[in-house]
Design an enzyme around this catalytic site. Structure first.
Site, PDB file in Angstrom:
ATOM      1  N   THR A  96     -36.918  -8.683   1.224  1.00 51.80           N
ATOM      2  CA  THR A  96     -36.431  -9.485   0.096  1.00 51.80           C
ATOM      3  C   THR A  96     -35.537  -8.586  -0.749  1.00 51.80           C
ATOM      4  OG1 THR A  96     -38.491 -10.748   0.085  1.00 51.80           O
ATOM      5  CG2 THR A  96     -37.089 -10.891  -1.879  1.00 51.80           C
TER       6      THR A  96
ATOM      7  N   LYS B  85     -34.890 -17.625  -1.101  1.00 47.29           N
ATOM      8  CA  LYS B  85     -36.125 -16.904  -1.451  1.00 47.29           C
ATOM      9  C   LYS B  85     -36.252 -16.810  -2.986  1.00 47.29           C
ATOM     10  CE  LYS B  85     -39.638 -13.963  -1.004  1.00 47.29           C
ATOM     11  NZ  LYS B  85     -40.918 -14.167  -0.354  1.00 47.29           N
TER      12      LYS B  85
ATOM     13  N   LYS C 128     -39.972  -6.887  -8.635  1.00 52.18           N
ATOM     14  CA  LYS C 128     -38.688  -6.631  -7.951  1.00 52.18           C
ATOM     15  C   LYS C 128     -37.966  -7.958  -7.712  1.00 52.18           C
ATOM     16  CE  LYS C 128     -38.994  -6.234  -3.476  1.00 52.18           C
ATOM     17  NZ  LYS C 128     -38.409  -7.126  -2.511  1.00 52.18           N
TER      18      LYS C 128
HETATM   19  P1  NAP Z   1     -44.877  -2.381   2.410  1.00 51.73           P
HETATM   20  O1  NAP Z   1     -46.227  -2.648   2.987  1.00 51.73           O
HETATM   21  O2  NAP Z   1     -44.770  -1.501   1.210  1.00 51.73           O
HETATM   22  O3  NAP Z   1     -43.999  -1.752   3.579  1.00 51.73           O
HETATM   23  C1  NAP Z   1     -42.683  -1.315   3.354  1.00 51.73           C
HETATM   24  C2  NAP Z   1     -42.157  -0.729   4.647  1.00 51.73           C
HETATM   25  O4  NAP Z   1     -40.818  -0.271   4.445  1.00 51.73           O
HETATM   26  C3  NAP Z   1     -42.948   0.477   5.143  1.00 51.73           C
HETATM   27  O5  NAP Z   1     -42.913   0.488   6.544  1.00 51.73           O
HETATM   28  C4  NAP Z   1     -42.147   1.642   4.569  1.00 51.73           C
HETATM   29  O6  NAP Z   1     -42.316   2.859   5.284  1.00 51.73           O
HETATM   30  C5  NAP Z   1     -40.741   1.130   4.753  1.00 51.73           C
HETATM   31  N1  NAP Z   1     -39.779   1.745   3.842  1.00 51.73           N
HETATM   32  C6  NAP Z   1     -39.718   1.586   2.497  1.00 51.73           C
HETATM   33  N2  NAP Z   1     -38.693   2.312   2.001  1.00 51.73           N
HETATM   34  C7  NAP Z   1     -38.096   2.917   3.054  1.00 51.73           C
HETATM   35  C8  NAP Z   1     -36.987   3.777   3.187  1.00 51.73           C
HETATM   36  N3  NAP Z   1     -36.262   4.167   2.115  1.00 51.73           N
HETATM   37  N4  NAP Z   1     -36.662   4.226   4.416  1.00 51.73           N
HETATM   38  C9  NAP Z   1     -37.387   3.851   5.502  1.00 51.73           C
HETATM   39  N5  NAP Z   1     -38.453   3.021   5.449  1.00 51.73           N
HETATM   40  C10 NAP Z   1     -38.802   2.567   4.232  1.00 51.73           C
HETATM   41  O7  NAP Z   1     -44.107  -3.730   2.065  1.00 51.73           O
HETATM   42  P2  NAP Z   1     -44.359  -5.210   2.641  1.00 51.73           P
HETATM   43  O8  NAP Z   1     -45.440  -5.850   1.867  1.00 51.73           O
HETATM   44  O9  NAP Z   1     -44.408  -5.151   4.123  1.00 51.73           O
HETATM   45  O10 NAP Z   1     -42.989  -5.925   2.159  1.00 51.73           O
HETATM   46  C11 NAP Z   1     -41.762  -5.685   2.820  1.00 51.73           C
HETATM   47  C12 NAP Z   1     -40.700  -6.617   2.260  1.00 51.73           C
HETATM   48  O11 NAP Z   1     -41.117  -7.961   2.463  1.00 51.73           O
HETATM   49  C13 NAP Z   1     -40.461  -6.456   0.751  1.00 51.73           C
HETATM   50  O12 NAP Z   1     -39.112  -6.653   0.464  1.00 51.73           O
HETATM   51  C14 NAP Z   1     -41.319  -7.570   0.159  1.00 51.73           C
HETATM   52  O13 NAP Z   1     -40.815  -8.010  -1.088  1.00 51.73           O
HETATM   53  C15 NAP Z   1     -41.178  -8.638   1.220  1.00 51.73           C
HETATM   54  N6  NAP Z   1     -42.302  -9.599   1.272  1.00 51.73           N
HETATM   55  C16 NAP Z   1     -43.584  -9.170   1.225  1.00 51.73           C
HETATM   56  C17 NAP Z   1     -44.620 -10.091   1.273  1.00 51.73           C
HETATM   57  C18 NAP Z   1     -46.068  -9.661   1.205  1.00 51.73           C
HETATM   58  O14 NAP Z   1     -46.934 -10.529   1.047  1.00 51.73           O
HETATM   59  N7  NAP Z   1     -46.393  -8.384   1.333  1.00 51.73           N
HETATM   60  C19 NAP Z   1     -44.341 -11.451   1.375  1.00 51.73           C
HETATM   61  C20 NAP Z   1     -43.011 -11.872   1.446  1.00 51.73           C
HETATM   62  C21 NAP Z   1     -41.998 -10.934   1.386  1.00 51.73           C
HETATM   63  P3  NAP Z   1     -43.586   3.824   4.971  1.00 51.73           P
HETATM   64  O15 NAP Z   1     -44.699   3.326   5.848  1.00 51.73           O
HETATM   65  O16 NAP Z   1     -43.115   5.175   5.343  1.00 51.73           O
HETATM   66  O17 NAP Z   1     -43.886   3.697   3.498  1.00 51.73           O
END
Ligand code: NAP
Length: 286
Positions: A97, A170, A238
């Protein structure tokens, strides 16, 4: 079956990439923290790559699901990013997102790729069950190429318009959710203050006009002060930041959303950064 790359194995990316592997695709994964990529391969097979570019090389489709605009820029356009490494004609799908601005920038980065911005809704449970909603922006050709792959984890996917339209959709989703969750927090607080049995109240109201996904899935846990259900307050802030920036560019006011964004700031100040979005109730009941 396709050879695909998946970059970002977080809460969402890990199960999404898993569904692609279980659907029979050959999946190469990259994660910034290598241990997560190794654990993913141990569970699902496939292989790890040392950089996003190495994962993208030779892949027919490349997926990313990282954190915010800066993270996405790094894994796509930065050193060893996926964009320069992709083969001509390949498909690039971003599930992060982010702003509509970076989505349009990525779509314009190369004219020989099929590109979709494709943020998701459905949370951790939706990703694990393979029941996400995917909102896409891009060309009909890119969407047609992506649809069979998205089917591995999407209950519903739709093309909303040109590049950036998935992210704008979104934002509409997040505006609607913010208002519903604040309304539910006030409703739960009122019910508890009035000495009502929250289980009984929301069991009945869930059959009426106030019913919502949030009421069905969060009212009971909010009443118990449980806030460990995936979509974090930090992520919501965010997303609301993206929404309010976009609204400024559109020249429209979102007074309710702006206020709820501040309420989420209060929850962050109480240490609730990683609690889920229903933690808005904590402003009333600590
Ligand atoms: P998360 O658990 O924090 O995972 C983030 C992922 O991105 C991890 O694999 C992290 O690697 C990687 N990452 C972050 N910064 C990076 C960088 N600079 N370089 C390389 N890799 C990087 O987040 P999430 O919950 O999966 O969410 C991911 C996205 O989906 C976000 O934009 C969020 O807003 C969206 N989203 C989330 C949900 C939800 O319910 N969680 C629902 C809808 C949408 P590391 O493992 O090394 O930290």
């Amino acid at each position: 079956m396709a050879r695909v790359a998946f970059v970002g194995l977080g809460t969402m990316g890990c199960p999404m990439a898993g569904h692609l592997a279980r659907a029979g695709h050959e999946v190469v994964v990259f994660n910034r923290t290598p241990a997560k990529a190794e654990a993913w391969v141990a569970e699902y097979g496939g292989r790890t790559a040392a950089t996003p570019a190495a994962a993208a090389e030779g892949s027919e489709a490349v997926f990313t699901c990282v954190g915010n605009d800066d993270d996405l820029r790094q894994v796509t356009l930065g050193d060893a990013g996926v964009v320069a490494a992709m083969a001509p004609g390949a498909l690039y799908v971003d599930h992060t997102t982010v702003s509509a601005t970076i989505a349009r920038e990525l779509a314009a980065a190369r004219d020989d790729l099929l590109v979709l911005d494709a943020p998701v809704s459905g949370g951790q449970a939706g990703a694990e069950k393979g029941a996400l909603t995917v909102m896409c922006g891009g060309t009909p050709e890119a969407f047609a190429a992506a649809e069979p792959l998205l089917a591995a984890y999407a209950r519903r996917s739709g093309l909303m318009g040109p590049a950036g339209s998935g992210q704008l959709t979104k934002m509409v989703n997040q505006i609607a959710i913010a208002g519903v969750v604040e309304g539910l927090a006030e409703a739960v607080n009122f019910a508890l203050a009035a000495g009502l049995d929250a289980g009984a109240v929301f069991g009945v109201l869930g059959q009426g006009a106030a019913q919502s996904w949030q009421m069905d899935n969060r009212a009971a846990t909010m009443a118990k002060g449980e806030y460990d259900f995936g979509f974090a307050v930090d992520w919501m802030r965010k997303d609301l930041g993206l929404v309010l920036d976009e609204a400024r560019q559109l020249g429209i006011a979102l007074p309710g959303t702006a206020l709820i964004d501040q309420f989420y700031g209060d929850v962050q100040g109480m240490g609730g950064q990683r609690q889920d979005t229903s933690a808005l109730l904590r402003r009333f009941r600590r």
